[in-house]
Design an enzyme around this catalytic site. Structure first.
Site, PDB file in Angstrom:
ATOM      1  N   THR A 140     -66.424   9.299 -49.596  1.00  0.00           N
ATOM      2  CA  THR A 140     -66.434   7.180 -50.773  1.00  0.00           C
ATOM      3  C   THR A 140     -67.036   8.045 -51.454  1.00  0.00           C
ATOM      4  OG1 THR A 140     -65.975   5.292 -51.229  1.00  0.00           O
ATOM      5  CG2 THR A 140     -67.455   6.106 -49.189  1.00  0.00           C
ATOM      6  N   GLU A 141     -67.925   7.766 -52.696  1.00  0.00           N
ATOM      7  CA  GLU A 141     -68.131   7.970 -54.165  1.00  0.00           C
ATOM      8  C   GLU A 141     -69.491   7.589 -53.986  1.00  0.00           C
ATOM      9  OE1 GLU A 141     -65.254   7.642 -54.086  1.00  0.00           O
ATOM     10  OE2 GLU A 141     -64.608   6.877 -56.299  1.00  0.00           O
ATOM     11  N   ASN A 142     -69.604   6.141 -53.384  1.00  0.00           N
ATOM     12  CA  ASN A 142     -70.935   5.582 -53.054  1.00  0.00           C
ATOM     13  C   ASN A 142     -71.518   6.014 -52.264  1.00  0.00           C
ATOM     14  OD1 ASN A 142     -68.916   3.685 -51.668  1.00  0.00           O
ATOM     15  ND2 ASN A 142     -70.083   2.903 -51.303  1.00  0.00           N
ATOM     16  N   SER A 170     -72.854  12.795 -54.127  1.00  0.00           N
ATOM     17  CA  SER A 170     -71.566  12.468 -53.583  1.00  0.00           C
ATOM     18  C   SER A 170     -71.032  13.553 -54.707  1.00  0.00           C
ATOM     19  CB  SER A 170     -71.553  10.824 -53.649  1.00  0.00           C
ATOM     20  OG  SER A 170     -70.271  10.377 -53.421  1.00  0.00           O
TER      21      SER A 170
END
Lengths: 223, 244
Positions: free
Chosen positions: A48-50, A90
């Site tokens: 997940t990008e975060n 990320s």
């Protein structure tokens, strides 16, 4: 009325193409559903990008830890082997070619692989998030979507009329009616619902569907 | 050397009108709520700082944190990737009224621009946004047969971030996904102020576990039980408190 797959069934079909050990990013919203349908014996690792790799599903209501969320800002859980990292790392995973597949939603996909999924036009507040990053770098960029819009217009089109997220980036589209590859600037039909004829499918598709060998039956369990 | 600041008011006292301020956090995770609210307290008492440019992934949620900063009229411009949230109405109303400027940046490009700002790289090329509206006016170059968009570094006068543990030298660790942009912002700001849940003496953090080395941090202020933006919003909190 024409039969069509539910969102869960579209997500199920997309999940069948994810290999054991694959690193996968699921776009926020509908694509997150793909995680529920991993075939037995296979384990994908979700990004997940975060800044989390290898997270688990949603916690019980009331057990949320709001420092442990996904890109859609929903609470997730830890699993053995979870990793945290900052945003530059990320997106290095995203752009650097380290993800095996990204599965995204779409407003429109063009036959050359152009994707429009971030903006429906100049009204309101524009917001892009990681959409424009995710379409670059993953080895496969797949789209899951209804075959047509809510008012029945094709989402698979000759060229996108909505603002682009990325150029020539989509490799496969899983729709409520068919599985379509983007290959050499054209749509190639791989599977379709047995109950829909080729002509009827073509009629709700905005660009020519090409055939390359036999078209498989899109068969999905009741979910 | 001791980078500890005794209280929040002192920590944010030096931020002037018109400053560019990076604020850590992705949604509520990592949002330095107490530092932001200290900035609002100062504004309410002194009329300053105002005309701020705020760099954050989002543009506030509800009526606390960055949303409260915007609601007070302290923000001239937002630089962010996703100015929407569960309750984005504070930003939305000001934006649609033309009272606040927006620079929309793809999320990974935002992160890399900040990283570049901290790393002394004035520009870089990325595939992200090529062929889209967000690449308009930016130089494009081809490398190994693929087109890339040139993006510029992003720096700030100040960064306000939230960390889990900080020692007196400013070495920091973070809590789970609250890390997000903060290590990058700490690098890219001329002065970085970290609120830490626990301040420890040097040696209190295993050197193997340091995420942000103290060289990137100007000061730390301990906030032992930090508020969580998501929790505040679920309780419909406002800052400053609305009096009935």
């Amino acid at each position: 009325m024409t039969p069509k797959l539910t969102n869960a069934q579209i997500a199920w079909r997309a999940a069948q193409d994810i290999a054991d050990g694959a690193y996968v990013n699921l776009g926020i919203g509908f694509p997150e559903m793909v995680a529920r349908f991993q075939p037995p014996g296979r384990q994908a690792i979700f990004h997940t990008e975060n800044g989390i790799l290898g997270f688990g599903g949603a916690p019980e209501p009331g057990a949320e830890d709001w420092d442990l969320i996904n890109a859609g800002k929903k609470a997730v859980t830890l699993k053995p082997g979870t990793a945290f990292f900052h945003h530059a790392d990320s997106f290095a995973m995203v752009r650097g070619g380290h993800l095996d597949v990204a599965i995204l939603g779409a407003y429109q996909v063009a036959q050359n692989g152009d994707l429009a999924n971030w903006s429906t036009g100049p009204k309101g507040v524009p917001a892009v998030g990681g959409a424009m990053d995710l379409v670059h770098g993953a080895k496969r960029v797949a789209v899951i979507t209804d075959h047509v819009t809510k008012d029945g217009k094709p989402k698979l089109v000759q060229s996108c009329t909505l603002p682009l997220t990325g150029v020539g980036c989509v490799t496969r589209v899983y729709t409520s009616l068919a599985v379509v590859d983007v290959q050499d600037g054209r749509f190639v039909l791989r599977e379709k619902l047995p109950a829909i004829s080729l002509d009827d499918l073509q009629a709700v598709t905005g660009a020519r569907l090409h055939l390359d060998g036999a078209v498989g039956d899109l068969v999905v369990p009741e979910l | 050397m001791d980078k500890r600041i005794p209280n929040l008011a002192t920590a944010v006292a030096g931020i002037p009108d018109g400053a560019t301020v990076m604020i850590g956090g992705f949604g509520g995770s990592g949002a330095p709520i107490e530092l932001i609210h200290a900035l609002i307290d100062r504004y309410l008492a002194t009329g300053s700082p105002k005309g701020l440019t705020i760099i954050n992934n989002n543009a506030g949620n509800g009526h606390v944190g960055i949303a409260a900063l915007i609601e007070q009229g302290m923000v001239r411009k937002m630089v962010c990737s996703f100015p929407r949230s569960a309750d984005p109405r504070v930003f939305t109303e000001k934006y649609l009224a033309g009272e606040i400027e927006l620079e929309l940046v793809p999320q990974g490009t935002l992160a890399e621009r900040i990283r570049a700002g901290g790393a002394g790289i004035p520009a870089f090329y990325t595939p992200t946004s090529y062929g889209t509206d967000l690449a308009r006016g930016k130089p494009v170059a081809e490398f190994d047969g693929r087109p890339y968009v040139q993006e510029r570094w992003l720096k700030a006068d100040f960064a306000l971030i939230k960390a889990e543990t900080g020692d007196h030298y400013g070495n920091l660790t973070y809590r789970m996904a609250a890390r997000n942009f903060s290590p990058l912002m700490a690098m890219a700001a001329a002065r970085t102020i970290a609120q830490v849940t626990q301040a420890v003496a040097p040696g209190g953090i295993d050197p193997e576990h340091v995420v942000t080395p103290g060289i990137f941090v100007s000061s730390i202020v301990e906030v032992a039980n930090p508020a969580q933006e998501e929790v505040l919003n679920r309780a419909d909190a406002h800052y400053p408190k609305v009096t009935a």
